[in-house]
Write a protein that holds these residues in place. Structure first.
Motif, PDB file in Angstrom:
ATOM      1  N   TYR A 194       0.826  -1.215   0.000  1.00  0.00           N
ATOM      2  CA  TYR A 194       0.000   0.000   0.000  1.00  0.00           C
ATOM      3  C   TYR A 194       0.855   1.259   0.000  1.00  0.00           C
ATOM      4  O   TYR A 194       0.447   2.289  -0.551  1.00  0.00           O
ATOM      5  CB  TYR A 194      -0.953  -0.004   1.190  1.00  0.00           C
ATOM      6  CG  TYR A 194      -2.212  -0.787   0.933  1.00  0.00           C
ATOM      7  CD1 TYR A 194      -3.313  -0.196   0.334  1.00  0.00           C
ATOM      8  CD2 TYR A 194      -2.294  -2.138   1.255  1.00  0.00           C
ATOM      9  CE1 TYR A 194      -4.475  -0.915   0.078  1.00  0.00           C
ATOM     10  CE2 TYR A 194      -3.442  -2.869   1.003  1.00  0.00           C
ATOM     11  CZ  TYR A 194      -4.524  -2.256   0.418  1.00  0.00           C
ATOM     12  OH  TYR A 194      -5.665  -2.980   0.158  1.00  0.00           O
ATOM     13  N   TRP A 305     -10.054   6.004  -1.567  1.00  0.00           N
ATOM     14  CA  TRP A 305      -9.730   4.654  -2.039  1.00  0.00           C
ATOM     15  C   TRP A 305      -9.313   3.762  -0.879  1.00  0.00           C
ATOM     16  O   TRP A 305      -9.763   2.620  -0.764  1.00  0.00           O
ATOM     17  CB  TRP A 305      -8.629   4.757  -3.084  1.00  0.00           C
ATOM     18  CG  TRP A 305      -8.266   3.482  -3.754  1.00  0.00           C
ATOM     19  CD1 TRP A 305      -8.936   2.856  -4.753  1.00  0.00           C
ATOM     20  CD2 TRP A 305      -7.107   2.678  -3.488  1.00  0.00           C
ATOM     21  NE1 TRP A 305      -8.277   1.702  -5.130  1.00  0.00           N
ATOM     22  CE2 TRP A 305      -7.154   1.576  -4.375  1.00  0.00           C
ATOM     23  CE3 TRP A 305      -6.041   2.788  -2.600  1.00  0.00           C
ATOM     24  CZ2 TRP A 305      -6.167   0.592  -4.382  1.00  0.00           C
ATOM     25  CZ3 TRP A 305      -5.057   1.821  -2.605  1.00  0.00           C
ATOM     26  CH2 TRP A 305      -5.127   0.728  -3.492  1.00  0.00           C
ATOM     27  N   HIS A 309     -11.207   0.287   0.949  1.00  0.00           N
ATOM     28  CA  HIS A 309     -10.568  -0.985   1.278  1.00  0.00           C
ATOM     29  C   HIS A 309     -10.807  -1.354   2.743  1.00  0.00           C
ATOM     30  O   HIS A 309     -11.022  -2.524   3.066  1.00  0.00           O
ATOM     31  CB  HIS A 309      -9.080  -0.906   0.971  1.00  0.00           C
ATOM     32  CG  HIS A 309      -8.769  -1.007  -0.490  1.00  0.00           C
ATOM     33  ND1 HIS A 309      -7.921  -1.944  -1.030  1.00  0.00           N
ATOM     34  CD2 HIS A 309      -9.228  -0.291  -1.554  1.00  0.00           C
ATOM     35  CE1 HIS A 309      -7.853  -1.802  -2.337  1.00  0.00           C
ATOM     36  NE2 HIS A 309      -8.634  -0.793  -2.679  1.00  0.00           N
ATOM     37  N   TRP A 343     -14.923  -7.417  -2.257  1.00  0.00           N
ATOM     38  CA  TRP A 343     -13.589  -7.925  -1.920  1.00  0.00           C
ATOM     39  C   TRP A 343     -12.880  -8.394  -3.198  1.00  0.00           C
ATOM     40  O   TRP A 343     -11.733  -8.023  -3.448  1.00  0.00           O
ATOM     41  CB  TRP A 343     -13.715  -9.072  -0.923  1.00  0.00           C
ATOM     42  CG  TRP A 343     -12.413  -9.645  -0.422  1.00  0.00           C
ATOM     43  CD1 TRP A 343     -11.417 -10.210  -1.169  1.00  0.00           C
ATOM     44  CD2 TRP A 343     -11.966  -9.693   0.941  1.00  0.00           C
ATOM     45  NE1 TRP A 343     -10.380 -10.623  -0.378  1.00  0.00           N
ATOM     46  CE2 TRP A 343     -10.685 -10.323   0.928  1.00  0.00           C
ATOM     47  CE3 TRP A 343     -12.515  -9.299   2.147  1.00  0.00           C
ATOM     48  CZ2 TRP A 343      -9.972 -10.548   2.103  1.00  0.00           C
ATOM     49  CZ3 TRP A 343     -11.796  -9.529   3.316  1.00  0.00           C
ATOM     50  CH2 TRP A 343     -10.546 -10.135   3.285  1.00  0.00           C
ATOM     51  N   LEU A 346     -12.076  -5.209  -5.549  1.00  0.00           N
ATOM     52  CA  LEU A 346     -10.982  -4.351  -5.113  1.00  0.00           C
ATOM     53  C   LEU A 346      -9.650  -5.093  -5.110  1.00  0.00           C
ATOM     54  O   LEU A 346      -8.604  -4.517  -5.438  1.00  0.00           O
ATOM     55  CB  LEU A 346     -11.276  -3.801  -3.712  1.00  0.00           C
ATOM     56  CG  LEU A 346     -12.413  -2.784  -3.614  1.00  0.00           C
ATOM     57  CD1 LEU A 346     -12.502  -2.242  -2.189  1.00  0.00           C
ATOM     58  CD2 LEU A 346     -12.231  -1.638  -4.600  1.00  0.00           C
ATOM     59  N   LEU A 350      -6.384  -3.989  -7.166  1.00  0.00           N
ATOM     60  CA  LEU A 350      -5.107  -3.834  -6.488  1.00  0.00           C
ATOM     61  C   LEU A 350      -4.034  -4.668  -7.179  1.00  0.00           C
ATOM     62  O   LEU A 350      -2.880  -4.234  -7.320  1.00  0.00           O
ATOM     63  CB  LEU A 350      -5.244  -4.243  -5.018  1.00  0.00           C
ATOM     64  CG  LEU A 350      -3.986  -4.140  -4.155  1.00  0.00           C
ATOM     65  CD1 LEU A 350      -3.483  -2.702  -4.089  1.00  0.00           C
ATOM     66  CD2 LEU A 350      -4.265  -4.670  -2.741  1.00  0.00           C
ATOM     67  N   TRP A 365      -2.402  -9.100  -2.701  1.00  0.00           N
ATOM     68  CA  TRP A 365      -3.664  -8.477  -3.109  1.00  0.00           C
ATOM     69  C   TRP A 365      -4.873  -9.326  -2.740  1.00  0.00           C
ATOM     70  O   TRP A 365      -5.943  -8.789  -2.426  1.00  0.00           O
ATOM     71  CB  TRP A 365      -3.664  -8.180  -4.609  1.00  0.00           C
ATOM     72  CG  TRP A 365      -3.286  -9.313  -5.505  1.00  0.00           C
ATOM     73  CD1 TRP A 365      -2.042  -9.599  -5.987  1.00  0.00           C
ATOM     74  CD2 TRP A 365      -4.159 -10.311  -6.054  1.00  0.00           C
ATOM     75  NE1 TRP A 365      -2.081 -10.713  -6.789  1.00  0.00           N
ATOM     76  CE2 TRP A 365      -3.373 -11.171  -6.854  1.00  0.00           C
ATOM     77  CE3 TRP A 365      -5.524 -10.561  -5.950  1.00  0.00           C
ATOM     78  CZ2 TRP A 365      -3.902 -12.263  -7.545  1.00  0.00           C
ATOM     79  CZ3 TRP A 365      -6.057 -11.649  -6.647  1.00  0.00           C
ATOM     80  CH2 TRP A 365      -5.253 -12.482  -7.422  1.00  0.00           C
ATOM     81  N   PHE A 368      -5.649  -8.619   1.028  1.00  0.00           N
ATOM     82  CA  PHE A 368      -5.218  -7.234   1.161  1.00  0.00           C
ATOM     83  C   PHE A 368      -5.364  -6.636   2.555  1.00  0.00           C
ATOM     84  O   PHE A 368      -4.650  -5.682   2.892  1.00  0.00           O
ATOM     85  CB  PHE A 368      -5.934  -6.350   0.128  1.00  0.00           C
ATOM     86  CG  PHE A 368      -7.411  -6.191   0.336  1.00  0.00           C
ATOM     87  CD1 PHE A 368      -7.913  -5.242   1.205  1.00  0.00           C
ATOM     88  CD2 PHE A 368      -8.319  -6.982  -0.373  1.00  0.00           C
ATOM     89  CE1 PHE A 368      -9.270  -5.075   1.389  1.00  0.00           C
ATOM     90  CE2 PHE A 368      -9.678  -6.832  -0.197  1.00  0.00           C
ATOM     91  CZ  PHE A 368     -10.166  -5.875   0.699  1.00  0.00           C
ATOM     92  N   LEU A 372      -2.745  -3.899   4.406  1.00  0.00           N
ATOM     93  CA  LEU A 372      -3.483  -2.691   4.772  1.00  0.00           C
ATOM     94  C   LEU A 372      -3.302  -2.383   6.253  1.00  0.00           C
ATOM     95  O   LEU A 372      -3.122  -1.224   6.647  1.00  0.00           O
ATOM     96  CB  LEU A 372      -4.963  -2.857   4.438  1.00  0.00           C
ATOM     97  CG  LEU A 372      -5.868  -1.659   4.722  1.00  0.00           C
ATOM     98  CD1 LEU A 372      -5.443  -0.448   3.904  1.00  0.00           C
ATOM     99  CD2 LEU A 372      -7.333  -2.017   4.411  1.00  0.00           C
TER     100      LEU A 372
END
Length: 411
Positions: A194, A305, A309, A343, A346, A350, A365, A368, A372
């Protein structure tokens, strides 16, 4: 007789009234629709912020105009990473390679000397200078080329990278800045995911027009000597921890363009190979300060964004918990199907971005929420140190942010 208070037959409490099933389904449908709309808006953010994610030209024709390129490498404790860079420069048409030893405590100077580079000791930075800015200033002062290429010690150039950089500079002029392709090898290095993506998006450098706040990436910077001197060089950013960003501002103030690109296979790097603590320290030094220096619109879009997430991670995990335990219905908003699809969507988006940023593994990813969470923790630590304490540490050297000045203040 019915007892006071409305008790039903037998004196018990009145039966709980439930909303008709149709009403509940309608409310759930509206909630799901709102969730989908918000997530679609968030998913569109990278399409805007990264729509002009240009790369260093590959297969460019070799330069034959007599351009002399001086490579300047500021290096502090880089004996492990420096050999890869120096090997990649060996066959490139550069006039000289200058390694500025920034008070290294390891064999950095010996490694550079054995590889044939000119080694300069930076000495103690004067008052008001950061170590890296002083090292770059020292190296540029000794350089004899009419083009300067500043490289971090952990970068590696492909055989045609220099030609691509020179072509990009010939087309655009001013300052050319490259965010290298991040080679991640060990599992802990995947936690940089990230940070890499947010750095690209929040920079605002790839929206298809010049950003309101000029940005640059420090690992790879190319400029003519004339433009470097006109912008004030690293002396104009001597007290800045984000010397790359402040240097971009100095070029912009001088009326010179700043062009950003990503490295693809031409310019690569492996950051923080020394372990998890090095990764945390490195991103702690940069991420909160970088967020404060980025343009407002790009930053807010990147925040939206990131929030999406977080929402998907929490919504999907709470839905899974409710499905497995039969409890927690009151905690969940929206249907499990919506969160599951969100899920997948996104995570897949990613994946596409990470493929441009570095060699991240599939689970980075697909799962994630793990990187994150790492981003959240390190960002919180960075904010506490940079905003509250106003001091960070990097490679054993404290950096006092209370005296940081922009290029405009020192220019």
């Amino acid at each position: 007789m019915v007892a006071a208070g409305g008790a039903g037959p037998g004196g018990g409490a009145p039966p709980r009234r439930h909303a008709p099933a149709g009403d509940q389904a309608g409310r759930h449908g509206v909630t799901d629709l709102l969730i989908v709309l918000v997530l679609l808006v968030a998913a569109a953010v990278p399409l805007w912020l990264l729509r002009d994610l240009r790369t260093v030209p590959q297969g460019a024709a070799r330069t034959t105009d007599g351009t002399r390129v001086s490579v300047v490498v500021p290096a502090r404790d880089e004996e492990q990473t420096l050999p890869g860079l120096l090997r990649s420069l060996r066959d490139l048409a550069v006039a000289e390679v200058i390694v500025v030893d920034d008070a290294s405590r390891d064999a950095t100077a010996t490694v550079a000397h054995e590889a044939g580079a000119l080694v300069l000791p930076a000495g103690v930075p004067p008052d008001g200078w950061t170590g890296k800015a002083w090292a770059c200033h020292t190296g540029s002062g000794a350089a004899t080329g009419d083009v300067l290429l500043f490289l971090d010690a952990d970068t590696v150039l492909a055989p045609d990278a220099l030609d691509g950089l020179l072509q990009l500079h010939a087309d655009r002029g001013g300052l050319v800045s490259v965010q290298p392709f991040h080679r991640v090898l060990r599992p802990y290095e995947q936690l940089s995911a990230y940070f890499n993506v947010v750095a690209l998006m929040a920079s605002g450098a790839f929206i298809g027009r010049p950003p309101s706040t000029p940005m640059a990436f420090g690992p790879c910077l190319l400029t003519s000597r004339t433009d470097y001197d006109l912008a004030g060089g690293h002396e104009a950013v001597r007290g800045a921890i984000l010397d790359d960003v402040r240097l971009a501002e100095a070029y912009d103030r001088a009326g010179l363009p700043v062009t950003c690109a990503v490295g693809a296979r031409s310019v690569t790097m492996r950051s923080y190979p020394g372990g998890l603590s090095q990764l945390v320290s490195g991103w702690t030094k940069n991420i909160a300060s970088g967020a404060s220096a980025a343009g407002t619109r790009a930053s807010l879009a990147a925040v939206l964004w990131i929030c999406a997430h977080h929402a998907v991670a929490v919504g999907a995990l709470l839905g899974l918990l409710a499905a497995l335990t039969g409890r927690g219905d009151g905690w969940t908003v929206g249907s499990p199907l919506v969160w599951t699809l969100a899920w997948v969507g996104l995570a897949w988006q990613l994946r596409g971005i990470l493929r441009r940023a570095g060699s991240f593994r599939w689970w980075t990813w697909a799962l994630f929420p793990l990187p994150l969470l790492a981003f959240d923790l390190v960002f919180a630590r960075s904010a506490a140190l940079t905003v509250v304490r106003r001091s960070v540490s990097w490679r054993g050297r404290p950096v006092d942010l209370r005296h940081e000045r922009s290029a405009e203040e020192v220019g």
